[in-house]
Motif scaffolding. Structure first.
Motif, short mmCIF file in Angstrom:
data_model
loop_
_atom_site.label_atom_id
_atom_site.label_comp_id
_atom_site.label_asym_id
_atom_site.label_seq_id
_atom_site.Cartn_x
_atom_site.Cartn_y
_atom_site.Cartn_z
N UNK A 9 0.86 -1.18 0.00
CA UNK A 9 0.00 0.00 0.00
C UNK A 9 0.89 1.22 0.00
N UNK A 10 0.51 2.23 -0.72
CA UNK A 10 1.32 3.43 -0.78
C UNK A 10 0.65 4.54 0.01
N UNK A 11 1.47 5.52 0.38
CA UNK A 11 0.98 6.67 1.13
C UNK A 11 -0.16 7.36 0.40
N UNK A 12 -0.11 7.42 -0.91
CA UNK A 12 -1.13 8.18 -1.62
C UNK A 12 -2.50 7.57 -1.40
N UNK A 31 0.75 0.40 -8.59
CA UNK A 31 1.27 -0.58 -9.56
C UNK A 31 2.77 -0.41 -9.76
N UNK A 32 3.25 0.83 -9.80
CA UNK A 32 4.67 1.09 -9.98
C UNK A 32 5.47 0.58 -8.78
N UNK A 35 5.62 -3.14 -8.86
CA UNK A 35 6.56 -3.62 -9.88
C UNK A 35 8.01 -3.51 -9.39
N UNK A 36 8.30 -2.49 -8.59
CA UNK A 36 9.65 -2.34 -8.04
C UNK A 36 10.03 -3.50 -7.13
N UNK A 37 9.04 -4.16 -6.53
CA UNK A 37 9.32 -5.26 -5.61
C UNK A 37 9.40 -6.61 -6.30
N UNK A 38 9.02 -6.69 -7.56
CA UNK A 38 9.05 -7.97 -8.27
C UNK A 38 10.46 -8.26 -8.77
N UNK A 76 7.43 4.38 -16.45
CA UNK A 76 7.12 4.00 -17.83
C UNK A 76 5.69 4.32 -18.24
N UNK A 77 4.76 4.33 -17.28
CA UNK A 77 3.37 4.63 -17.62
C UNK A 77 3.13 6.12 -17.85
#
Length: 144
Positions: A9-12, A31-32, A35-38, A76-77
Motif C-alpha cells: 500500500x502506498x501513502x497516496x 502498480x509502480x 513492480x519495483x518489488x518484483x 514508464x506509464x
C-alpha cells in the motif's frame, strides 16, 4: 528461491486526499511500487566511472548516474513522477526514489563477500502506522 507475494500500500492511497480524487494516479503509483518489488529473472550490471547500467530480463538498459544528484523522472506509464538520487555507499550502489504523493523507496545493490551473489534490497518507507518493508532478492553469478 521462494518468493512471498505481499500487498504494497502506498501513502497516496492512505493519506493524501488529493490523490484520492485522482484514483488513476493512485492506482498507477501502487502498480509502480509493486513492480519495483518484483524480481527480474536475470540482472546484469555494467559499472562505469560515473554511471551504472542495469539490464533486467534483457530489456533496455537503465543508466543511473552515480553523482548523488537529484534527477526528475517519470515511470514508464508516464503518470508517476519521482526524483531519483544514486550514489556509491562504500561497496554498495544505493538509489533512492521519492515518488510524488507516494512512498520513498531505497534500492541497494551489494555483492556478497565472495562476489558470487548480488543482493538487491528494496526498502519501502512506511507512513503512519505502516512499517518500513524490505524485500531482498539474491542473484547468483553464472558459472563461466
Amino acid at each position: 528461491m521462494r518468493i512471498k507475494k505481499i500487498h504494497v500500500m502506498t501513502r497516496c492511497c492512505l493519506l493524501d486526499a488529493r490523490a484520492l480524487d485522482n484514483s488513476d494516479y493512485c492506482h498507477a503509483t501502487t502498480a509502480y511500487v509493486r513492480r519495483l518489488t518484483e524480481p527480474a529473472k536475470t540482472l546484469a550490471l555494467t559499472i562505469r566511472d560515473t554511471s551504472v547500467s542495469i539490464v533486467a530480463d534483457g530489456l533496455s538498459p537503465r543508466i543511473l548516474a552515480t553523482d548523488d544528484k537529484k534527477s526528475e523522472e517519470r515511470a514508464g506509464n508516464g503518470l508517476v513522477k519521482f526524483t531519483r538520487r544514486t550514489r556509491w555507499q562504500g561497496p554498495a550502489l544505493v538509489t533512492e526514489l521519492d515518488i510524488e504523493r507516494g512512498p520513498k523507496v531505497e534500492r541497494r545493490y551489494e555483492l556478497s563477500p565472495g562476489g558470487t551473489e548480488l543482493h538487491v534490497s528494496t526498502r519501502i518507507q512506511g507512513s503512519g502506522r505502516e512499517k518500513d518493508r524490505t524485500i531482498t532478492h539474491v542473484y547468483e553469478r553464472p558459472i563461466e
